[in-house]
Design an enzyme around this catalytic site. Structure first.
Site, PDB file in Angstrom:
ATOM      1  N   LYS A   1      43.948  34.158  41.968  1.00  9.50           N
ATOM      2  CA  LYS A   1      43.606  34.266  43.398  1.00  9.50           C
ATOM      3  C   LYS A   1      44.106  33.114  44.273  1.00  9.50           C
ATOM      4  O   LYS A   1      45.259  33.112  44.680  1.00  9.50           O
ATOM      5  CB  LYS A   1      42.098  34.456  43.548  1.00  9.50           C
ATOM      6  CG  LYS A   1      41.622  35.841  43.069  1.00  9.50           C
ATOM      7  CD  LYS A   1      40.205  36.099  43.460  1.00  9.50           C
ATOM      8  CE  LYS A   1      39.661  37.444  42.985  1.00  9.50           C
ATOM      9  NZ  LYS A   1      40.061  38.574  43.809  1.00  9.50           N
TER      10      LYS A   1
ATOM     11  N   PHE B   1      32.584  40.531  36.202  1.00  9.87           N
ATOM     12  CA  PHE B   1      33.864  41.201  36.453  1.00  9.87           C
ATOM     13  C   PHE B   1      34.981  40.293  35.960  1.00  9.87           C
ATOM     14  O   PHE B   1      35.077  39.145  36.385  1.00  9.87           O
ATOM     15  CB  PHE B   1      34.069  41.510  37.941  1.00  9.87           C
ATOM     16  CG  PHE B   1      35.329  42.287  38.180  1.00  9.87           C
ATOM     17  CD1 PHE B   1      35.352  43.669  38.009  1.00  9.87           C
ATOM     18  CD2 PHE B   1      36.504  41.650  38.520  1.00  9.87           C
ATOM     19  CE1 PHE B   1      36.531  44.391  38.184  1.00  9.87           C
ATOM     20  CE2 PHE B   1      37.687  42.360  38.692  1.00  9.87           C
ATOM     21  CZ  PHE B   1      37.694  43.735  38.529  1.00  9.87           C
TER      22      PHE B   1
ATOM     23  N   ASP C   1      35.410  31.903  33.711  1.00  8.73           N
ATOM     24  CA  ASP C   1      36.308  32.667  34.569  1.00  8.73           C
ATOM     25  C   ASP C   1      36.115  32.134  35.986  1.00  8.73           C
ATOM     26  O   ASP C   1      35.117  32.429  36.649  1.00  8.73           O
ATOM     27  CB  ASP C   1      35.955  34.163  34.468  1.00  8.73           C
ATOM     28  CG  ASP C   1      36.800  35.031  35.394  1.00  8.73           C
ATOM     29  OD1 ASP C   1      37.419  34.478  36.325  1.00  8.73           O
ATOM     30  OD2 ASP C   1      36.823  36.258  35.191  1.00  8.73           O
TER      31      ASP C   1
HETATM   32  N1  PLP Z   1      37.953  37.544  37.294  1.00 10.16           N
HETATM   33  C1  PLP Z   1      37.217  37.484  38.425  1.00 10.16           C
HETATM   34  C2  PLP Z   1      35.994  36.619  38.451  1.00 10.16           C
HETATM   35  C3  PLP Z   1      37.596  38.207  39.557  1.00 10.16           C
HETATM   36  O1  PLP Z   1      36.854  38.135  40.671  1.00 10.16           O
HETATM   37  C4  PLP Z   1      38.764  39.003  39.489  1.00 10.16           C
HETATM   38  C5  PLP Z   1      39.184  39.806  40.639  1.00 10.16           C
HETATM   39  O2  PLP Z   1      38.435  40.096  41.542  1.00 10.16           O
HETATM   40  C6  PLP Z   1      39.496  39.034  38.300  1.00 10.16           C
HETATM   41  C7  PLP Z   1      39.064  38.287  37.221  1.00 10.16           C
HETATM   42  C8  PLP Z   1      40.736  39.851  38.181  1.00 10.16           C
HETATM   43  O3  PLP Z   1      41.770  39.268  38.902  1.00 10.16           O
HETATM   44  P1  PLP Z   1      43.111  40.087  39.233  1.00 10.16           P
HETATM   45  O4  PLP Z   1      42.721  41.174  40.197  1.00 10.16           O
HETATM   46  O5  PLP Z   1      44.027  39.059  39.826  1.00 10.16           O
HETATM   47  O6  PLP Z   1      43.621  40.644  37.951  1.00 10.16           O
END
Ligand code: PLP
Length: 399
Positions: free
Chosen positions: A248, A134, A219
């Site tokens: 986050k 994700f 990520d």
């Molecule tokens: N990358 C990862 C691993 C995530 O868990 C998330 C959100 O859950 C995101 C990217 C996307 O982040 P945002 O919701 O702040 O755009």
């Protein structure tokens, strides 16, 4: 105003993009949240790995209060001292030499994708990510996300994104072509159901990227910022990426994201290459500086690792007691998943609902695992209480 009144008002005016539970949270303190009906909850979701220092942490509140009176926003056309100080802290404590600030995880990954393509040069645009991943909800990050359910209804997606099977290095190697510029992965998949990648896989991936001239992007939006017991998760996996993304927990609830990169890769971005109006404004950077001061205080991250082991051991006891319901426990530090057995998975949402009714907040990730993401300041007594409540709902489901 009660919970049910807020439910009715929200349903009338908000786009229905979330499957929301029928409670309106109105106040938070440490690991506790309070709803509009005055009920108290133990929060083991922390805004999905955002409020790592707990709700309304006094040091973050004080930093925000001080900054909001001084200067909230100024354009990136000017020097922004709190942004520079924050970048200094992040680079001094990570593999990175340079930082770009934005507002969210998806934006940080967008920036990483753009930087990888620009650094790759002419004709190098393909990015390989993993199944089950994700990476966000913008079109490019949805395309990078290796779960078809997030693609449906949004095609055609941007071109140049391939998905290699999770954990299979040989299969990934076969997908590398002349247009490939980077590999993007989460060291541990959060939304995908709390699935860690083996250190040997990640080390092999690093070697493969070096051999084939590819950038390695981690990520760390969910697992960064102390969540796993090191500032960035990859520090304990024996692998250094070329780029990493954060969001986050970086602002403990203030919206800030960041792309970290080595000097060599970052050089591909020049004035005008990329921008974000709000990115790294004084207010969010003041919050993030306060967050980092807490996370980097002597002993803080050691305690996160110890508390993670304590939680994992408690969950392992539950897994042993209820083998028909629980398949395994997996995670790193204070991101832990209680993976339900295949037969029990359809009960996941109901278990979350029952836990809410008993006063514990967590969620069901990737339709496989009850995900535990307590604030990193959680106490042993709070972990014990959460384990007690989970034991009670498992006992009920097992009856
Ligand atoms: N990358 C990862 C691993 C995530 O868990 C998330 C959100 O859950 C995101 C990217 C996307 O982040 P945002 O919701 O702040 O755009």
């Amino acid at each position: 105003m009660s919970n049910s009144e807020w439910v009715a008002r929200g349903e009338a005016v908000l786009m229905q993009t979330y499957g929301r539970l029928p409670v309106a949270m109105v106040r938070g303190e440490g690991c506790r949240l309070f709803d509009a009906d005055g009920r108290e909850y133990l929060d083991f979701l922390a805004g999905i790995a955002v409020c790592n220092l707990g709700h309304c942490h006094p040091a973050v509140t004080a930093a925000v209060r001080e900054q909001v009176q001084r200067l909230v926003h100024v354009s990136n056309l000017y020097q922004i001292p709190p942004q520079i100080e924050l970048a200094e802290i992040l680079t001094a404590n990570s593999f990175a030499d340079r930082v770009f600030f934005c507002n969210s995880g998806a934006e940080a990954n967008e920036a990483a994708i753009k930087l990888a393509r620009k650094a790759g040069g002419e004709g190098k645009y393909e990015i390989i990510s993993l199944t089950g991943s994700f990476h966000g909800r913008t079109l490019a990050t949805v395309a990078a996300t290796g779960q078809p359910k997030f693609h449906q209804g949004f095609e055609p997606l941007p071109a140049g994104f391939l998905h290699a099977p999770f954990g299979d290095l040989e299969a990934l190697a076969k997908m590398i072509g002349p247009a490939t510029c980077a590999v993007l992965c989460e060291p541990l998949q959060g939304e995908g159901g709390v699935r860690p990648l083996a250190p040997a896989y990640l080390q092999g991936l690093r070697r493969l990227c070096d051999e084939r001239g590819l950038l390695l992007i981690f990520d760390e939006v969910q697992v960064g910022m102390g969540r796993t017991g090191t500032l960035l998760a990859h520090e304990q996996l024996g692998v250094r990426p070329d780029l990493a993304t954060l969001a986050k927990g970086l602002g403990n609830g203030l919206p800030i994201g960041a792309l970290l990169a080595t000097e060599q890769v970052a050089a591909a971005f020049t004035p005008g290459s990329h921008a974000a109006t709000f990115g790294g404004n004084p207010l969010v950077c003041a919050a993030a500086k306060a967050v980092l001061a807490e996370l980097l205080a002597p002993g803080f991250l050691d305690e996160v690792r110890a508390k993670g082991q304590y939680l994992a051991a408690g969950l392992a006891r539950l897994a042993q007691k209820y083998p028909a319901l629980v398949q395994e426990v997996r995670g790193m530090g204070l991101i832990q998943g209680l993976v339900l057995s295949e037969a029990a998975r359809e009960q996941g949402p109901a278990l979350v609902q029952q836990l809410l009714e008993r006063g514990l907040l967590l969620n069901f990730a990737g339709n496989t695992a009850l995900r535990f993401l307590p604030p990193l300041v959680v106490s042993q007594a709070e972990i014990d209480r959460a384990l007690e409540l989970v034991a009670a709902v498992l006992a009920q489901a097992n009856a």
